[in-house]
Design a protein around this motif. Structure first.
Motif, short mmCIF file in Angstrom:
data_model
loop_
_atom_site.label_atom_id
_atom_site.label_comp_id
_atom_site.label_asym_id
_atom_site.label_seq_id
_atom_site.Cartn_x
_atom_site.Cartn_y
_atom_site.Cartn_z
N ILE A 183 0.84 -1.20 0.00
CA ILE A 183 0.00 0.00 0.00
C ILE A 183 0.87 1.25 0.00
N SER A 184 0.47 2.26 -0.76
CA SER A 184 1.16 3.54 -0.79
C SER A 184 0.15 4.67 -0.57
N ILE A 185 0.68 5.86 -0.29
CA ILE A 185 -0.17 7.02 -0.04
C ILE A 185 0.15 8.11 -1.05
N PHE A 186 -0.91 8.75 -1.57
CA PHE A 186 -0.76 9.76 -2.61
C PHE A 186 -1.51 11.03 -2.25
N LEU A 187 -1.00 12.13 -2.77
CA LEU A 187 -1.69 13.39 -2.70
C LEU A 187 -2.43 13.62 -4.01
N VAL A 188 -3.73 13.89 -3.93
CA VAL A 188 -4.55 14.05 -5.13
C VAL A 188 -5.28 15.39 -5.07
N ASP A 189 -5.08 16.21 -6.08
CA ASP A 189 -5.83 17.47 -6.16
C ASP A 189 -7.28 17.18 -6.54
N ARG A 190 -8.20 17.94 -5.94
CA ARG A 190 -9.62 17.74 -6.19
C ARG A 190 -9.98 17.86 -7.67
N ASP A 191 -9.35 18.80 -8.37
CA ASP A 191 -9.73 19.05 -9.77
C ASP A 191 -9.00 18.16 -10.77
N THR A 192 -8.31 17.13 -10.29
CA THR A 192 -7.64 16.20 -11.20
C THR A 192 -8.69 15.44 -12.00
N PRO A 193 -8.56 15.35 -13.32
CA PRO A 193 -9.53 14.60 -14.13
C PRO A 193 -9.68 13.17 -13.65
N GLY A 194 -10.94 12.72 -13.56
CA GLY A 194 -11.22 11.36 -13.12
C GLY A 194 -11.63 11.24 -11.68
N VAL A 195 -11.58 12.34 -10.91
CA VAL A 195 -11.99 12.33 -9.51
C VAL A 195 -13.42 12.85 -9.40
N THR A 196 -14.31 12.03 -8.88
CA THR A 196 -15.70 12.44 -8.68
C THR A 196 -16.14 12.08 -7.27
N ALA A 197 -17.07 12.88 -6.74
CA ALA A 197 -17.54 12.65 -5.37
C ALA A 197 -19.05 12.74 -5.30
N THR A 198 -19.64 11.89 -4.48
CA THR A 198 -21.09 11.88 -4.24
C THR A 198 -21.34 12.11 -2.76
N LYS A 199 -22.10 13.12 -2.45
CA LYS A 199 -22.38 13.44 -1.05
C LYS A 199 -23.33 12.42 -0.45
N LEU A 200 -23.06 12.00 0.79
CA LEU A 200 -23.86 11.00 1.48
C LEU A 200 -24.79 11.65 2.50
N ASP A 201 -25.96 11.06 2.68
CA ASP A 201 -26.95 11.55 3.63
C ASP A 201 -26.81 10.74 4.91
N LYS A 202 -26.58 11.41 6.05
CA LYS A 202 -26.22 10.72 7.28
C LYS A 202 -27.25 10.93 8.39
N LEU A 203 -27.20 10.04 9.37
CA LEU A 203 -28.03 10.16 10.56
C LEU A 203 -27.64 11.40 11.37
N GLY A 204 -26.36 11.58 11.57
CA GLY A 204 -25.84 12.71 12.33
C GLY A 204 -24.69 13.37 11.59
N TRP A 205 -23.92 14.18 12.34
CA TRP A 205 -22.80 14.92 11.73
C TRP A 205 -23.28 15.63 10.47
N ARG A 206 -24.43 16.24 10.52
CA ARG A 206 -25.07 16.73 9.30
C ARG A 206 -24.43 18.00 8.75
N ALA A 207 -23.70 18.74 9.56
CA ALA A 207 -23.04 19.94 9.04
C ALA A 207 -21.84 19.61 8.17
N SER A 208 -21.22 18.46 8.41
CA SER A 208 -20.03 18.09 7.65
C SER A 208 -20.42 17.40 6.35
N ASP A 209 -19.57 17.53 5.36
CA ASP A 209 -19.80 16.81 4.11
C ASP A 209 -19.08 15.47 4.17
#
Length: 390
Positions: A183-209
């Protein structure tokens, strides 16, 4: 016990931080809980006040203070009564930034750690996967080394700050056949092509994404590898004592806040012509709950002192998280009961506290996983040593 670890400078810092949170955070918490979006400006204000740099080197804009300033920050964050807001802050500072500081080279520290300390960049740590849960070694995400870059594929889930962050610290297998040794660790910029995110709906911690993140043939420069290739698992394990203690401190702090609120309520609320705090059964219940909180709090301060001295404390920090999060759920549930029907109403703070607290026994390693880790230490006599610094 408090005077053993906190001096006058600590006390003044706590007062200043509390005033800042009451002025800059508390008035906005309800809106952030409803929208799930924390105003970007608050990150900059935290940075300007130095709150993100308490533990970090002065060379990158940090303050390089002792660990008990961090304890104060964590405790006071729980008093704003938004587990989500608190999580967004500490996940940035003590998950993502921890790796920037420990495994990042000078370029990464200058371009990412320094702006993170100032609140100009927000980070997240991506370990958990949809099929892996607490099984870090079983991750499926891969990073294949090509001529002048890596190609990252896979997915991560339950990532705090995973939707709005500017960069991601991502674990992936560079040599899958080696298991956790690949296993290795990498730094990834948010705007790098191919990176997508889907926001999750939670029971708590609702202010955080919180997000599920997909990596589809993401090209990463070789220089975005953090530390040495195939040593990522050791790097992740290296910082578990900090993450677990952070969650243990969060737990005793939210339990203490719930107890203080509830005892104030009991003084004002009457039944049968008497205030609730005069009924023996209720008084004794509150004594038991407070005693359990105080025991966890005192233990957590002992472990914090060990980290402050540079002692690697995996066993103690694991106990902190396991016992404190269990205690917090019990205490907050008991406090909600003291409010009767009002405790179940959203306009009173205990309902949110109860939802937010429940994540404590899941995130950062479930209580069941922690028990097995402790069994290996206590019964099998397995020892864990820190990773030698290169």
């Amino acid at each position: 016990m408090v005077d053993t670890y906190f001096n006058e400078e600590h006390r003044l810092f706590r007062e200043s931080l509390s005033d800042f949170l009451q002025k800059e955070v508390v008035p906005h918490v309800d809106d952030w809980e409803k929208t799930g979006v924390i105003d970007r400006s608050i990150w900059n204000k935290f940075g300007e006040m130095g709150y993100f740099g308490l533990l970090y080197p002065e060379a990158y804009g940090g303050l390089d203070l002792d660990f008990f300033y961090t304890v104060i920050l964590l405790e006071e964050l729980q008093r704003v009564n938004s587990g989500g807001f608190a999580a967004a802050m500490w996940a940035h500072v003590y998950l993502a930034m921890t790796h920037l500081n420990a495994e990042g080279d000078e370029r990464i520290k200058n371009e990412y750690l320094a702006p993170s300390i100032m609140g100009d960049k927000i980070g997240c740590l991506c370990i958990t996967e949809p099929f892996g849960g607490s099984d870090v070694a079983g991750m499926r995400s891969s990073a294949v080394k090509m001529d002048d870059h890596y190609v990252l594929n896979g997915s991560k889930t339950f990532i705090t700050n995973g939707f709005y962050s500017d960069y991601l610290v991502v674990s992936a297998k560079t040599q899958p056949e080696l298991g956790n040794k690949g296993i290795s660790i990498f730094l990834v910029d948010r705007d790098t092509p191919g990176v997508t995110a889907t926001k999750l709906d939670k029971l708590g911690w609702r202010a955080s994404d919180t997000a599920e993140i997909a990596f589809d043939n993401v090209k990463l420069p070789l220089e975005n590898l953090m530390g040495e290739e195939n040593k990522g698992f050791s790097y992740l394990m290296q910082h578990l004592d900090l993450e677990r203690l952070v969650m243990g401190i969060n737990a005793h702090a939210r339990a203490e806040h719930a107890l203080q609120y509830t005892m104030d309520y009991m003084k004002e609320r009457t039944a049968f012509g008497k205030s609730l705090d005069t009924f023996q059964a209720l008084r004794h219940t509150m004594v038991e709950l407070t005693s359990e909180m105080e025991m966890c709090k005192s233990y957590n301060y002992i472990v914090a002192n060990q980290l402050n001295q540079g002692i690697y404390s995996v066993k103690e920090a694991t106990i902190s998280k396991m016992m404190s999060t269990k205690m917090a759920d019990k205490v907050i549930d008991g406090c909600l009961q003291m409010l009767g029907g009002y405790g179940y109403m959203e306009e009173y703070p205990l309902a949110r506290m109860l939802r937010d607290s429940r994540l404590g026994r899941i995130g950062g390693g479930t209580s069941e996983i922690l028990k097995e880790i402790l069994a290996k230490i206590m019964i099998d006599k397995k020892s864990f040593a820190p990773v030698p610094q290169s």
